[in-house]
Design a protein around this motif. Structure first.
Motif, PDB file in Angstrom:
ATOM      1  N   GLY A  28       0.476  -0.926  -0.463  1.00  0.00           N
ATOM      2  CA  GLY A  28      -0.042   0.222  -0.082  1.00  0.00           C
ATOM      3  C   GLY A  28       0.897   1.352  -0.303  1.00  0.00           C
ATOM      4  O   GLY A  28       0.004   2.297   0.348  1.00  0.00           O
ATOM      5  N   PHE A  29       2.266   0.846   0.040  1.00  0.00           N
ATOM      6  CA  PHE A  29       3.080   1.958  -0.242  1.00  0.00           C
ATOM      7  C   PHE A  29       4.151   2.034  -0.808  1.00  0.00           C
ATOM      8  O   PHE A  29       4.753   0.755  -1.207  1.00  0.00           O
ATOM      9  N   TYR A  30       4.407   3.127  -1.823  1.00  0.00           N
ATOM     10  CA  TYR A  30       5.597   2.541  -2.880  1.00  0.00           C
ATOM     11  C   TYR A  30       6.452   3.999  -2.558  1.00  0.00           C
ATOM     12  O   TYR A  30       6.702   5.255  -2.698  1.00  0.00           O
ATOM     13  N   MET A  77       7.249   2.809 -13.265  1.00  0.00           N
ATOM     14  CA  MET A  77       7.070   2.212 -12.548  1.00  0.00           C
ATOM     15  C   MET A  77       5.445   1.994 -12.514  1.00  0.00           C
ATOM     16  O   MET A  77       5.199   0.140 -12.073  1.00  0.00           O
ATOM     17  N   MET A  78       5.032   3.187 -13.112  1.00  0.00           N
ATOM     18  CA  MET A  78       3.134   2.534 -13.112  1.00  0.00           C
ATOM     19  C   MET A  78       2.506   1.224 -14.178  1.00  0.00           C
ATOM     20  O   MET A  78       2.567   0.319 -13.924  1.00  0.00           O
ATOM     21  N   LYS A  84       0.664   1.431  -7.652  1.00  0.00           N
ATOM     22  CA  LYS A  84      -0.671   0.654  -8.324  1.00  0.00           C
ATOM     23  C   LYS A  84      -1.272   2.205  -7.414  1.00  0.00           C
ATOM     24  O   LYS A  84      -1.417   2.579  -6.435  1.00  0.00           O
ATOM     25  N   PRO A  85      -0.794   3.450  -8.474  1.00  0.00           N
ATOM     26  CA  PRO A  85      -1.866   4.608  -7.962  1.00  0.00           C
ATOM     27  C   PRO A  85      -3.100   4.309  -7.428  1.00  0.00           C
ATOM     28  O   PRO A  85      -3.667   5.137  -5.853  1.00  0.00           O
ATOM     29  N   ASP A  86      -4.016   3.609  -7.393  1.00  0.00           N
ATOM     30  CA  ASP A  86      -5.505   3.489  -7.029  1.00  0.00           C
ATOM     31  C   ASP A  86      -5.556   3.483  -6.049  1.00  0.00           C
ATOM     32  O   ASP A  86      -6.305   3.181  -5.389  1.00  0.00           O
ATOM     33  N   ILE A  87      -4.158   2.452  -4.988  1.00  0.00           N
ATOM     34  CA  ILE A  87      -4.506   2.207  -4.040  1.00  0.00           C
ATOM     35  C   ILE A  87      -2.918   2.492  -3.468  1.00  0.00           C
ATOM     36  O   ILE A  87      -3.231   2.117  -2.761  1.00  0.00           O
ATOM     37  N   ASP A  88      -1.681   2.460  -4.289  1.00  0.00           N
ATOM     38  CA  ASP A  88      -0.302   2.853  -3.144  1.00  0.00           C
ATOM     39  C   ASP A  88      -0.471   4.209  -2.684  1.00  0.00           C
ATOM     40  O   ASP A  88      -0.702   5.157  -3.501  1.00  0.00           O
ATOM     41  N   PHE A  89      -0.713   4.870  -1.548  1.00  0.00           N
ATOM     42  CA  PHE A  89       0.672   6.115  -1.432  1.00  0.00           C
ATOM     43  C   PHE A  89       2.082   5.950  -1.761  1.00  0.00           C
ATOM     44  O   PHE A  89       2.606   5.285  -1.756  1.00  0.00           O
ATOM     45  N   LEU A  90       2.176   7.204  -2.229  1.00  0.00           N
ATOM     46  CA  LEU A  90       3.206   7.471  -2.751  1.00  0.00           C
ATOM     47  C   LEU A  90       3.997   8.187  -2.071  1.00  0.00           C
ATOM     48  O   LEU A  90       3.586   8.998  -1.342  1.00  0.00           O
TER      49      LEU A  90
END
Ligand code: ADP
Length: 195
Positions: A28-30, A77-78, A84-90
């Protein structure tokens, strides 16, 4: 595409990278460290040479180069599915590093929280950077004059970014603590940000 983001903010040697790496291992974090993106560039290329030149003097790489390289990295990276920007915090560390970069990125980042890692003792910063410089072979960390210049760049160009985001978004974290304690403070604050 707009990325929900957490910014790790603080002087060189305040421990942004340490925290970012740990957060990046949690689903959930990138984590994206701008300095690492630059260091991955071939030093024989013109971009790699420009990076060595600026960072070796303790200066920021020009904004146009920085933003272009960063965007390319995030897109890659996407596409590979790692971010995964819909689920991950950047989790960003090292960018934005001045107000102009913050403005340029404002159309791409939905900044949920800015963690300001504060270090009261600057001599500690020198110690940390010099140790890291020797361990990781980072020339910009070994030389005291370059460190002084990087800290000056931080005070003059980077610190105003905190005002750009404002006190409501900012959480100050005492970075003189052990990394696990800093992490605990960060996670506690993030807890309140999850949708
Ligand atoms: P630290 O973790 O010690 O703060 P970094 O690894 O983030 O250092 O950055 C190393 C160098 O890379 C900087 O001194 C600068 O020259 C360059 N750099 C990194 N991020 C940026 C940025 N966002 N804009 C311009 N230059 C950057």
């Amino acid at each position: 595409m707009i990325y929900k983001s957490i910014l790790l903010f603080g002087a060189p040697g305040s421990g942004k990278g340490t925290q970012g790496k740990i957060l990046g291992t949690i689903p959930g974090f990138y984590h994206c460290a701008c300095g690492d993106v630059f260091r991955a560039v071939d030093v024989r290329s013109s971009l790699g040479k420009a990076f060595l030149d600026y960072s070796g003097k303790g200066k920021l790489v020009p904004d146009d180069i920085t933003i272009a390289l960063w965007s390319q990295q995030i897109d890659g990276m996407m596409q590979s599915g790692r971010f995964k920007p819909d689920i991950d915090f950047l989790v960003l560390d090292g960018i934005p590093r001045n107000v102009n970069q913050a403005k340029i990125l404002s159309s791409k980042l939905d900044v949920r929280r800015v963690f300001h890692l504060t270090c009261t003792d600057r001599s500690k910063i020198y110690d940390r950077l010099q140790r890291r410089g020797l361990k990781e072979n980072r020339l910009d960390d070994i030389n005291e004059d370059v460190i002084a210049r990087r800290l000056q760049t931080y005070d003059e160009e980077t610190k105003p970014v905190l005002e750009f985001y404002g006190p409501k978004l900012t959480t100050h974290v005492n970075a003189d603590q052990w990394p696990y304690q800093v992490l605990r403070n960060i996670l506690n604050a993030i807890e309140n940000e999850r949708d």
